[in-house]
Design an enzyme around this catalytic site. Sequence first.
Site, short mmCIF file in Angstrom:
data_model
loop_
_atom_site.label_atom_id
_atom_site.label_comp_id
_atom_site.label_asym_id
_atom_site.label_seq_id
_atom_site.Cartn_x
_atom_site.Cartn_y
_atom_site.Cartn_z
N GLU A 210 -44.89 -16.44 -62.23
CA GLU A 210 -43.85 -17.43 -62.50
C GLU A 210 -42.50 -16.72 -62.63
OE1 GLU A 210 -44.56 -20.29 -65.69
OE2 GLU A 210 -43.01 -21.59 -64.84
N HIS B 276 -48.23 -12.02 -63.87
CA HIS B 276 -48.03 -13.47 -63.67
C HIS B 276 -46.76 -13.64 -62.84
CE1 HIS B 276 -47.53 -17.68 -64.49
NE2 HIS B 276 -46.79 -17.58 -65.56
N HIS C 17 -51.29 -19.41 -67.97
CA HIS C 17 -51.45 -20.79 -67.63
C HIS C 17 -51.33 -21.09 -66.15
CE1 HIS C 17 -46.99 -21.77 -67.19
NE2 HIS C 17 -47.07 -20.49 -67.37
N HIS D 24 -43.26 -13.45 -74.07
CA HIS D 24 -42.18 -14.17 -74.76
C HIS D 24 -42.31 -13.94 -76.27
CE1 HIS D 24 -41.09 -16.51 -71.18
NE2 HIS D 24 -42.37 -16.75 -71.01
N TYR E 79 -45.31 -23.48 -78.76
CA TYR E 79 -45.40 -22.91 -77.42
C TYR E 79 -46.72 -23.29 -76.77
CZ TYR E 79 -45.37 -19.36 -73.74
OH TYR E 79 -45.40 -18.73 -72.53
N HIS F 225 -38.13 -25.76 -67.60
CA HIS F 225 -38.80 -26.83 -66.84
C HIS F 225 -39.36 -27.96 -67.73
CE1 HIS F 225 -42.69 -24.85 -67.55
NE2 HIS F 225 -42.45 -23.89 -66.68
N ASP G 261 -48.17 -14.89 -70.74
CA ASP G 261 -47.63 -15.97 -71.57
C ASP G 261 -48.47 -16.24 -72.83
OD1 ASP G 261 -45.31 -16.79 -70.15
OD2 ASP G 261 -46.56 -17.76 -68.65
N ASP H 157 -39.92 -16.62 -64.34
CA ASP H 157 -39.32 -16.00 -65.53
C ASP H 157 -39.84 -14.57 -65.73
OD1 ASP H 157 -41.73 -17.39 -66.10
OD2 ASP H 157 -41.32 -17.43 -68.24
#
Length: 403
Positions: free
Chosen positions: A81, A79, A146, A226, A193, A24, A165, A83
């Site tokens: 999101e 989380h 985030h 990640h 990052y 994104h 994250d 991913d």
Amino acid sequence: MAIVEIKKNIFWVGTIDWNIENFHGYSLARRGTTYNAFLVMDEKITLFDAVPEKFKWDLYHQIFKLIKPEQLDYIVVNHVEMDHSGALPFIVDKCKPEKIFCSTMGEKSLASHFHRKDWPVQVVKDGESIALGKKNVQFLEARMLHWPDTMFSYIPEDKLLISSDAFGQNIASSKLFDDEHDLELLLSEARHYYTNIILPFSGFVQKTLNRVKESGMQIDMIAPDHGVIWRSHVGDIVSAYEEFAAQKVKEKAVLVFDTMWHSSEKMLKALGDAMMEQGIDIRFMSLKKFHHSDVMGEFSDAAALICASPTHNNGMLPLMADFLTYMKGLKPKGRIGATLGSFGWSGEAPKAMAQVMEDSGFDMPLSPLRVKNVPTHDHLSECRKMGIELAGKIKERVSSQSG
Ligand code: FEO
């Protein structure tokens, strides 16, 4: 992919995305990324986090190297999101877990992403613990690190913090641990990052770090979603996060530009040469070459951002508009800015760029500088003068933060 036992009876079952180009708007073309997921083998077999939908079969095969689908008891969603949750519907349908744990905001987020009323979602509150058998999990809300739903999972028996994250880096690698990589590179990637994902939420980072410290949690491993897992450099990455969140800057300036016929480029170069002569560390970055997220990676510890674009159709060039939109969203704090550029007949670009930077909270001590068509030696001298003045402002800024 191999599964990896990161602690006794806790396995990395994630996937590696070697070839992702863009997340994104954040370019991952340099090093790819990983989506880390963890399977805890205990009386209640528990999966922490998932992977994108397109890797659902990889996750499935990873998990089921260890267990049969019906043996999965719990899923923890730190989380939502995509991913880390895209593969959830597939895994939930295959395994039919007894419970799915998430934060209060996570429940809302799961509902609005997946619209699955039949899922056995159980909200866990900040500080709440659940027992898996020999191991326990304590949840810590990490709002806005985030997303509003983000939480951390802490397993005290293993001194393990699964941190979503936070503390991540976008690195695809078959080496899963920090001590298998060069530390300087890891911290640089962690900074990159942070700047592109977490920077706007730096105040929340400071609060969360303080809460973790005050909680007395003993942590000897941080497993982000990640990149590599921190086991030998936990103190280094926590200190780095304190530094990133404080947004301390160096005597460094990022000079970013787009240009049509090289006039704006020449003006910025003259300014940059003068800055260098004053001892400022500069980066001279063409937006045709550097992705906006890589420019922001360089800008993370720079005191100043200088933008150059010629006027094009009464505004700035499109790549500069793209960059400034991205930069504004990341809300860097306490920086100095300046703009300049050439023009043919109307000359709006420098003022338009300056307006975005002012709206973003930059200190803009000098007026935008414009030159009609091609700069002369005298024009370039004006640019050099601007560079010398800005160098002085940068030094003042850096010395005021250390004083
Ligand atoms: Fe890695 Fe916010 O997802």
